[in-house]
Design a protein around this motif. Structure first.
Motif, PDB file in Angstrom:
ATOM      1  N   PHE A 191      13.338  13.932   2.473  1.00 43.53           N
ATOM      2  CA  PHE A 191      13.533  12.883   1.568  1.00 43.53           C
ATOM      3  C   PHE A 191      12.838  11.537   2.164  1.00 43.53           C
ATOM      4  CE2 PHE A 191      16.211   9.117   0.163  1.00 43.53           C
ATOM      5  CZ  PHE A 191      16.161   9.301  -1.141  1.00 43.53           C
ATOM      6  N   SER A 192      12.942  11.361   3.472  1.00 43.80           N
ATOM      7  CA  SER A 192      12.066  10.050   3.919  1.00 43.80           C
ATOM      8  C   SER A 192      10.549  10.445   3.911  1.00 43.80           C
ATOM      9  CB  SER A 192      12.519   9.868   5.469  1.00 43.80           C
ATOM     10  OG  SER A 192      12.218  10.834   6.228  1.00 43.80           O
ATOM     11  N   GLY A 193      10.228  11.540   4.048  1.00 41.23           N
ATOM     12  CA  GLY A 193       8.767  11.649   3.974  1.00 41.23           C
ATOM     13  C   GLY A 193       8.198  11.429   2.475  1.00 41.23           C
ATOM     14  N   ALA A 194       9.164  11.900   1.437  1.00 41.31           N
ATOM     15  CA  ALA A 194       8.691  11.623  -0.010  1.00 41.31           C
ATOM     16  C   ALA A 194       8.827  10.153  -0.320  1.00 41.31           C
ATOM     17  CB  ALA A 194       9.820  12.157  -0.908  1.00 41.31           C
ATOM     18  N   ILE A 195       9.898   9.303   0.483  1.00 32.84           N
ATOM     19  CA  ILE A 195       9.845   7.795   0.045  1.00 32.84           C
ATOM     20  C   ILE A 195       8.672   7.343   0.625  1.00 32.84           C
ATOM     21  CG2 ILE A 195      10.924   5.786   0.972  1.00 32.84           C
ATOM     22  CD1 ILE A 195      13.058   6.952  -0.594  1.00 32.84           C
ATOM     23  N   GLY A 196       8.085   7.735   2.044  1.00 32.31           N
ATOM     24  CA  GLY A 196       6.727   7.211   2.663  1.00 32.31           C
ATOM     25  C   GLY A 196       5.550   7.514   1.568  1.00 32.31           C
ATOM     26  N   LEU A 197       5.521   8.697   1.194  1.00 33.05           N
ATOM     27  CA  LEU A 197       4.441   9.068   0.231  1.00 33.05           C
ATOM     28  C   LEU A 197       4.482   8.402  -0.941  1.00 33.05           C
ATOM     29  CD1 LEU A 197       3.993  12.866   0.931  1.00 33.05           C
ATOM     30  CD2 LEU A 197       2.565  11.089   1.606  1.00 33.05           C
ATOM     31  N   THR A 198       5.663   8.049  -1.392  1.00 32.08           N
ATOM     32  CA  THR A 198       5.828   7.049  -2.630  1.00 32.08           C
ATOM     33  C   THR A 198       5.194   5.975  -2.611  1.00 32.08           C
ATOM     34  OG1 THR A 198       7.708   8.608  -3.349  1.00 32.08           O
ATOM     35  CG2 THR A 198       7.547   6.157  -4.246  1.00 32.08           C
ATOM     36  N   PHE A 199       5.465   5.362  -1.279  1.00 30.80           N
ATOM     37  CA  PHE A 199       5.058   3.660  -0.977  1.00 30.80           C
ATOM     38  C   PHE A 199       3.598   3.635  -0.911  1.00 30.80           C
ATOM     39  CE2 PHE A 199       9.289   2.616   1.126  1.00 30.80           C
ATOM     40  CZ  PHE A 199       9.486   1.545   0.148  1.00 30.80           C
ATOM     41  N   LEU A 200       3.119   5.062  -0.352  1.00 32.97           N
ATOM     42  CA  LEU A 200       1.712   5.060  -0.201  1.00 32.97           C
ATOM     43  C   LEU A 200       0.864   5.196  -1.674  1.00 32.97           C
ATOM     44  CD1 LEU A 200      -1.081   5.301   1.322  1.00 32.97           C
ATOM     45  CD2 LEU A 200      -0.524   7.987   1.405  1.00 32.97           C
ATOM     46  N   MET A 201       1.565   5.907  -2.621  1.00 37.54           N
ATOM     47  CA  MET A 201       1.026   6.389  -3.893  1.00 37.54           C
ATOM     48  C   MET A 201       1.159   4.991  -4.621  1.00 37.54           C
ATOM     49  SD  MET A 201      -0.341   8.830  -4.583  1.00 37.54           S
ATOM     50  CE  MET A 201      -0.955  10.052  -3.501  1.00 37.54           C
ATOM     51  N   LEU A 202       2.402   4.017  -4.579  1.00 35.40           N
ATOM     52  CA  LEU A 202       2.300   2.871  -5.300  1.00 35.40           C
ATOM     53  C   LEU A 202       1.196   1.936  -4.761  1.00 35.40           C
ATOM     54  CD1 LEU A 202       6.129   2.369  -5.280  1.00 35.40           C
ATOM     55  CD2 LEU A 202       4.653   2.914  -7.227  1.00 35.40           C
ATOM     56  N   GLY A 203       0.973   2.067  -3.377  1.00 41.79           N
ATOM     57  CA  GLY A 203      -0.110   0.979  -3.061  1.00 41.79           C
ATOM     58  C   GLY A 203      -1.560   1.326  -3.566  1.00 41.79           C
ATOM     59  N   CYS A 204      -1.572   2.645  -4.105  1.00 35.39           N
ATOM     60  CA  CYS A 204      -2.843   3.052  -4.701  1.00 35.39           C
ATOM     61  C   CYS A 204      -2.873   3.073  -5.906  1.00 35.39           C
ATOM     62  CB  CYS A 204      -3.279   4.442  -4.068  1.00 35.39           C
ATOM     63  SG  CYS A 204      -3.551   4.582  -2.568  1.00 35.39           S
ATOM     64  N   ALA A 205      -1.794   3.488  -6.644  1.00 31.57           N
ATOM     65  CA  ALA A 205      -1.904   3.802  -8.085  1.00 31.57           C
ATOM     66  C   ALA A 205      -1.265   2.739  -9.143  1.00 31.57           C
ATOM     67  CB  ALA A 205      -0.993   5.027  -8.406  1.00 31.57           C
ATOM     68  N   LEU A 206      -0.717   1.691  -8.528  1.00 26.98           N
ATOM     69  CA  LEU A 206      -0.337   0.602  -9.552  1.00 26.98           C
ATOM     70  C   LEU A 206      -1.423  -0.027 -10.220  1.00 26.98           C
ATOM     71  CD1 LEU A 206       2.727  -0.955  -7.672  1.00 26.98           C
ATOM     72  CD2 LEU A 206       2.819   0.435  -9.666  1.00 26.98           C
ATOM     73  N   GLU A 207      -1.383  -0.180 -11.525  1.00 26.19           N
ATOM     74  CA  GLU A 207      -2.570  -0.735 -12.238  1.00 26.19           C
ATOM     75  C   GLU A 207      -3.131  -2.131 -11.722  1.00 26.19           C
ATOM     76  OE1 GLU A 207      -3.312  -2.150 -16.788  1.00 26.19           O
ATOM     77  OE2 GLU A 207      -1.763  -1.166 -16.536  1.00 26.19           O
ATOM     78  N   TYR A 208      -2.235  -2.873 -11.019  1.00 24.91           N
ATOM     79  CA  TYR A 208      -2.708  -4.252 -10.573  1.00 24.91           C
ATOM     80  C   TYR A 208      -3.616  -3.764  -9.237  1.00 24.91           C
ATOM     81  CZ  TYR A 208      -2.821  -8.745  -8.339  1.00 24.91           C
ATOM     82  OH  TYR A 208      -3.091  -9.854  -7.790  1.00 24.91           O
ATOM     83  N   TYR A 209      -3.209  -2.747  -8.363  1.00 27.40           N
ATOM     84  CA  TYR A 209      -4.159  -2.312  -7.219  1.00 27.40           C
ATOM     85  C   TYR A 209      -5.547  -1.487  -7.614  1.00 27.40           C
ATOM     86  CZ  TYR A 209      -0.163  -4.547  -5.305  1.00 27.40           C
ATOM     87  OH  TYR A 209       1.081  -5.131  -4.883  1.00 27.40           O
ATOM     88  N   GLY A 210      -5.085  -0.448  -8.264  1.00 28.05           N
ATOM     89  CA  GLY A 210      -5.903   0.419  -8.740  1.00 28.05           C
ATOM     90  C   GLY A 210      -7.073   0.996  -8.035  1.00 28.05           C
ATOM     91  N   VAL A 211      -6.938   1.138  -6.505  1.00 27.80           N
ATOM     92  CA  VAL A 211      -8.050   1.311  -5.694  1.00 27.80           C
ATOM     93  C   VAL A 211      -7.461   2.590  -4.686  1.00 27.80           C
ATOM     94  CG1 VAL A 211      -9.411   0.817  -3.976  1.00 27.80           C
ATOM     95  CG2 VAL A 211      -9.258  -0.915  -5.687  1.00 27.80           C
TER      96      VAL A 211
END
Length: 128
Positions: free
Chosen positions: A9-29
């Motif tokens: 569960f904690s690994g999934a939370i960490g990867l979610t933070f990483l994906m949010l840092g990449c995939a949010l439309e405002y960031y997009g890189v």
């Protein structure tokens, strides 16, 4: 079993933070995804030191200390990489913060895995 569920569960939370840092439309890189390489190579020095090191119960060994040194370098590099990317404006500072939060959670998960399953009893990571 509860420890394994908590670690996943904690690994999934960490990867979610990483994906949010990449995939949010405002960031997009997607440059911060290169920290995944650090996640994969982080436990390798420990595995090598465990395999190569002698089986004595000495408090310290040169092989184990060298593994700690390399692991520390890998973890520091994983935290420094998004900061450098944000500093040269390849990513935004908000994405850097999300990636740093994901790094903290993932590396604490890796540490927790070795603390829980690295005891050498009959249910350990050596069976995997």
């Amino acid at each position: 079993v509860a420890a394994l569920v908590a670690l996943s569960f904690s690994g999934a939370i960490g990867l979610t933070f990483l994906m949010l840092g990449c995939a949010l439309e405002y960031y997009g890189v997607y440059w911060p995804l290169f920290v995944l390489i650090f996640y994969f190579i982080c436990p390798i020095p420990h595995f090598i030191a465990t395999r190569v090191g002698d089986d004595s119960d000495a408090a310290s060994s040169a092989c184990r200390e060298l593994a700690y040194f390399f692991t520390t370098g890998i973890v520091v590099s994983a935290f420094g990489f998004p900061i450098i990317l944000a500093r040269v404006e390849a990513i935004k500072w908000g994405a850097c913060g999300l990636v740093l939060a994901g790094n903290a959670v993932i590396f604490l998960t890796i540490l927790g895995f070795f603390l829980v399953f690295g005891r050498g009893d009959d249910f350990s990571w050596e069976q995997w």
